[in-house]
Design an enzyme around this catalytic site. Structure first.
Site, PDB file in Angstrom:
ATOM      1  N   CYS A  69       0.895  -1.407   0.036  1.00  0.00           N
ATOM      2  CA  CYS A  69      -0.037  -0.140   0.037  1.00  0.00           C
ATOM      3  C   CYS A  69       0.769   1.232   0.001  1.00  0.00           C
ATOM      4  CB  CYS A  69      -0.970  -0.003   1.233  1.00  0.00           C
ATOM      5  SG  CYS A  69      -1.875   1.557   1.529  1.00  0.00           S
ATOM      6  N   TYR A  90      -5.994   4.808  -8.817  1.00  0.00           N
ATOM      7  CA  TYR A  90      -7.012   4.087  -8.409  1.00  0.00           C
ATOM      8  C   TYR A  90      -8.390   4.411  -9.116  1.00  0.00           C
ATOM      9  CZ  TYR A  90      -3.981   2.657  -4.560  1.00  0.00           C
ATOM     10  OH  TYR A  90      -2.828   2.086  -3.894  1.00  0.00           O
TER      11      TYR A  90
END
Length: 339
Positions: A49, A207
């Site tokens: 992440c 994203y």
């Protein structure tokens, strides 16, 4: 308890990815409920992440790793309640190095439990969801990073930008490198102005491309992403870092997005108009930071980066096949020191 949510399903009426804000926003501050103390806090992260990896980078940059411990999850999302057929939530799980390889939630793949994993020895949780539910969570969104208070046994904060600032400012009495400051006052205004387009169109923009559920939403995000990359390439053709000669929080966050771009986002999130290696100044910027900051290099784990995305979303990659390329060679000299 709240119903468990999946981040990839955060979409608006037009099929655009719409990230839900972090819910835990407490501050570490002298005189407050969460005071800066040695050995009181623990950081939970996923190396795959970018937001979490940036938080760990800051921990190392400041030399806080002897004051604030950390745990690292396995990259592959798996069922968090495997014994409950009605609960299909998948998320971050803890494993020990050397455990048997794990499959994705559909049973495909054999993903190694390597030496980078650090299990939860503070709460003995099996997954990040367990950690949230210890606090009687009402959000249902179980993300990293998580800053945990061992004293009160609760989550302090799970917003990466705020964790960065707290690590930068609040623990200098315990830091091995208190002189490190990624928020220099003279660059703050410029950093905020650049971040106003970098966060929505680049950091979050990848994203918005990858998790879009309509062609319209994808194309809008894609256009904005590459417009911003062009803009950043021009900025970094004139300056070593985004705001000048100083390495700031903005550069750290941008790095952790760009270093993932070619090996993951270009293919997996369909951001394939160009690669970062096609932008000479962006590539030089990534190489420069990788080579110049050991703390950042330590938190750049390409194996975890690729495994996280390619094995965690069966709706996008059902068999969990991980492509071979790691992107451009980051050890090629950047030669940006004199900019």
């Amino acid at each position: 308890m709240a119903k468990a949510l999946l981040g990839i399903n955060e979409v608006d009426a037009k099929g655009g990815f719409k990230r839900i804000d972090a819910a835990y926003r407490n501050k570490v501050e002298a005189g407050g409920r969460f005071a800066p103390e040695a050995d009181r806090y623990h950081l939970y992260i996923a190396l795959g992440c970018p937001w979490a990896a940036g938080s760990l980078s800051m921990l190392f940059l400041k030399g806080l790793d002897k004051t604030i411990g950390h745990s690292i999850v396995h990259p592959t999302w798996r069922r968090t309640r495997p014994d409950d057929p009605e609960d299909t939530h998948c998320g971050w799980n803890f494993n020990n190095p050397g455990d048997a390889p794990v499959a994705n939630s559909k049973g495909f793949g054999a993903n190694e439990c390597d030496d980078a994993l650090i299990p939860d020895t503070i709460n003995n949780c099996k997954c990040i969801r367990d950690l949230y539910e210890l606090t009687n969570d009402t959000t249902g969104k179980y993300t990293t990073p998580v800053l945990w208070d061992k004293k009160e046994k609760t989550i302090v904060n799970n917003e990466s930008t705020e964790i960065l600032r707290m690590f930068n400012d609040c623990f200098n009495d315990f830091a091995e490198h208190p002189e490190v400051n990624l928020y220099p006052e003279e660059f703050q205004k410029a950093a905020e102005e650049i971040n106003a387009f970098v966060y929505p169109t680049v950091n979050n923009g990848v994203y918005r491309c990858g998790f879009a559920q309509s062609q319209e939403a994808y194309e809008e995000a894609l256009e904005q992403l590459f417009s911003s990359l062009d803009k950043l390439d021009k900025i970094l053709g004139e300056k070593r870092y985004t705001t000048g000669a100083a390495f700031t929080w903005l550069d750290l966050r941008l790095y952790h997005t760009l270093v993932r771009f070619d090996p993951v986002y270009h293919t997996y999130f369909k951001t394939n108009l160009k690669k970062i290696e096609d932008f000479p100044n962006l590539l030089g910027f990534v190489r420069d930071i990788y080579q110049s900051h050991e703390a950042v290099r330590k938190t750049t784990n390409m194996k975890h980066i690729k495994m996280t995305d390619y094995t965690s979303h069966p709706n996008l990659n059902p068999y969990g096949i991980i492509p071979g390329s790691n992107g451009a060679d980051l050890t090629v000299p950047a030669n940006r020191e004199k900019m």
